[in-house]
Design a protein around this motif. Structure first.
Motif, PDB file in Angstrom:
ATOM      1  N   ALA A  43       0.829  -1.207   0.000  1.00 47.81           N
ATOM      2  CA  ALA A  43       0.000   0.000   0.000  1.00 47.81           C
ATOM      3  C   ALA A  43       0.863   1.258   0.000  1.00 47.81           C
ATOM      4  CB  ALA A  43      -0.941  -0.003   1.196  1.00 47.81           C
ATOM      5  N   LEU A  44       1.976   1.247   0.738  1.00 46.65           N
ATOM      6  CA  LEU A  44       2.892   2.389   0.740  1.00 46.65           C
ATOM      7  C   LEU A  44       3.487   2.578  -0.649  1.00 46.65           C
ATOM      8  CD1 LEU A  44       4.430   4.645   2.215  1.00 46.65           C
ATOM      9  CD2 LEU A  44       6.192   2.930   2.751  1.00 46.65           C
ATOM     10  N   SER A  45       3.865   1.485  -1.286  1.00 49.10           N
ATOM     11  CA  SER A  45       4.421   1.565  -2.644  1.00 49.10           C
ATOM     12  C   SER A  45       3.414   2.197  -3.591  1.00 49.10           C
ATOM     13  CB  SER A  45       4.814   0.171  -3.139  1.00 49.10           C
ATOM     14  OG  SER A  45       5.786  -0.399  -2.298  1.00 49.10           O
ATOM     15  N   GLU A  46       2.164   1.804  -3.460  1.00 49.81           N
ATOM     16  CA  GLU A  46       1.113   2.370  -4.314  1.00 49.81           C
ATOM     17  C   GLU A  46       0.896   3.849  -3.998  1.00 49.81           C
ATOM     18  OE1 GLU A  46      -2.183  -0.253  -3.577  1.00 49.81           O
ATOM     19  OE2 GLU A  46      -1.237  -1.905  -4.680  1.00 49.81           O
ATOM     20  N   MET A  47       0.875   4.207  -2.705  1.00 45.59           N
ATOM     21  CA  MET A  47       0.673   5.596  -2.306  1.00 45.59           C
ATOM     22  C   MET A  47       1.776   6.498  -2.868  1.00 45.59           C
ATOM     23  SD  MET A  47       0.506   7.236   1.512  1.00 45.59           S
ATOM     24  CE  MET A  47       2.238   7.649   1.688  1.00 45.59           C
ATOM     25  N   LEU A  48       3.007   5.991  -2.855  1.00 46.76           N
ATOM     26  CA  LEU A  48       4.154   6.768  -3.339  1.00 46.76           C
ATOM     27  C   LEU A  48       4.370   6.598  -4.841  1.00 46.76           C
ATOM     28  CD1 LEU A  48       6.636   6.121  -0.392  1.00 46.76           C
ATOM     29  CD2 LEU A  48       5.290   8.192  -0.840  1.00 46.76           C
ATOM     30  N   ALA A  49       3.470   5.882  -5.494  1.00 46.16           N
ATOM     31  CA  ALA A  49       3.508   5.666  -6.950  1.00 46.16           C
ATOM     32  C   ALA A  49       4.786   4.974  -7.405  1.00 46.16           C
ATOM     33  CB  ALA A  49       3.293   6.978  -7.697  1.00 46.16           C
ATOM     34  N   THR A  64      11.041  -1.281 -10.064  1.00 45.17           N
ATOM     35  CA  THR A  64      12.076  -1.599  -9.079  1.00 45.17           C
ATOM     36  C   THR A  64      13.409  -1.753  -9.795  1.00 45.17           C
ATOM     37  OG1 THR A  64      11.552  -3.958  -9.234  1.00 45.17           O
ATOM     38  CG2 THR A  64      10.511  -2.705  -7.461  1.00 45.17           C
ATOM     39  N   PRO A  65      14.471  -1.392  -9.118  1.00 47.05           N
ATOM     40  CA  PRO A  65      14.506  -0.756  -7.797  1.00 47.05           C
ATOM     41  C   PRO A  65      14.142   0.720  -7.872  1.00 47.05           C
ATOM     42  CG  PRO A  65      16.736  -0.965  -8.623  1.00 47.05           C
ATOM     43  CD  PRO A  65      15.837  -1.616  -9.647  1.00 47.05           C
ATOM     44  N   THR A  66      13.581   1.205  -6.787  1.00 46.83           N
ATOM     45  CA  THR A  66      13.286   2.625  -6.616  1.00 46.83           C
ATOM     46  C   THR A  66      13.839   3.047  -5.263  1.00 46.83           C
ATOM     47  OG1 THR A  66      11.290   2.600  -7.967  1.00 46.83           O
ATOM     48  CG2 THR A  66      11.439   4.336  -6.320  1.00 46.83           C
ATOM     49  N   ILE A  67      14.399   4.241  -5.228  1.00 46.64           N
ATOM     50  CA  ILE A  67      14.943   4.776  -3.978  1.00 46.64           C
ATOM     51  C   ILE A  67      14.224   6.078  -3.666  1.00 46.64           C
ATOM     52  CG2 ILE A  67      16.984   5.829  -2.920  1.00 46.64           C
ATOM     53  CD1 ILE A  67      18.660   3.768  -4.409  1.00 46.64           C
ATOM     54  N   ILE A  68      13.771   6.203  -2.417  1.00 48.02           N
ATOM     55  CA  ILE A  68      13.139   7.419  -1.940  1.00 48.02           C
ATOM     56  C   ILE A  68      13.853   7.824  -0.652  1.00 48.02           C
ATOM     57  CG2 ILE A  68      11.018   8.455  -1.030  1.00 48.02           C
ATOM     58  CD1 ILE A  68       9.462   6.654  -2.915  1.00 48.02           C
ATOM     59  N   PHE A  69      14.175   9.106  -0.555  1.00 47.47           N
ATOM     60  CA  PHE A  69      14.880   9.632   0.610  1.00 47.47           C
ATOM     61  C   PHE A  69      13.911  10.338   1.543  1.00 47.47           C
ATOM     62  CE2 PHE A  69      17.796   9.615  -2.975  1.00 47.47           C
ATOM     63  CZ  PHE A  69      18.856   8.903  -2.462  1.00 47.47           C
ATOM     64  N   PHE A  70      14.096  10.132   2.858  1.00 52.38           N
ATOM     65  CA  PHE A  70      13.318  10.810   3.894  1.00 52.38           C
ATOM     66  C   PHE A  70      14.280  11.478   4.845  1.00 52.38           C
ATOM     67  CE2 PHE A  70       9.941   7.986   2.576  1.00 52.38           C
ATOM     68  CZ  PHE A  70       8.796   8.731   2.775  1.00 52.38           C
ATOM     69  N   ARG A  71      13.952  12.670   5.247  1.00 54.04           N
ATOM     70  CA  ARG A  71      14.794  13.390   6.211  1.00 54.04           C
ATOM     71  C   ARG A  71      13.922  13.917   7.316  1.00 54.04           C
ATOM     72  NH1 ARG A  71      20.266  14.011   7.142  1.00 54.04           N
ATOM     73  NH2 ARG A  71      20.582  15.943   8.172  1.00 54.04           N
TER      74      ARG A  71
END
Length: 101
Positions: free
Chosen positions: A84-90, A94-101
Motif C-alpha cells: 500500500a505504501l508503494s502504491e501511495m508513493l507511486a 524496481t529498484p526505486t529509492i526514496i529519501f526521507f529526512r
C-alpha cells in the motif's frame, strides 16, 4: 539484504529521527524479490562497489518489498502495508529509492 541495512521496526518517523541523530538520511530501497535490476543494484552498490562506503556513512537504508505485507508506520495515525505504501508513493518500477529526512 545486506546485514548492515537498518534493522527497522518499520516506523518511518522513528527511523528518520534515528538517522538524523546519526547525521544520516533515510533511504527507502523499494525492491521486488526476483528482480534482476534489484539484484544488480544490491551487488553493485550495497554489497560492494565504489559507492558502498559513502552510502553506509550518509544513509540509513530500509528495504521495502513493493508486494510485501509488513506494516509500515508513517505517523501515529497512519500505517500501511509495504504494498500500500508503494502504491501511495507511486512506486511502479524496481529498484526505486526514496529519501526521507
Amino acid at each position: 539484504m545486506p546485514s548492515w541495512f537498518t534493522d527497522s521496526f518499520l516506523d518511518v518517523a522513528e527511523d528518520a529521527q534515528d538517522a538524523l541523530d546519526e547525521n544520516k538520511t533515510v533511504l527507502l530501497y523499494f525492491h521486488l524479490d526476483g528482480c534482476p535490476y534489484c539484484d544488480a543494484m544490491l551487488t553493485q552498490n550495497f554489497k560492494s562497489g565504489e559507492n558502498l562506503a559513502f552510502i553506509k556513512k550518509h544513509f540509513s537504508v530500509v528495504a521495502v518489498n513493493i508486494r510485501g505485507s509488513r506494516e509500515i508506520t508513517m505517523s501515529e495515525s497512519e500505517s500501511k502495508t509495504e504494498q500500500a505504501l508503494s502504491e501511495m508513493l507511486a512506486v511502479k518500477y524496481t529498484p526505486t529509492i526514496i529519501f526521507f529526512r
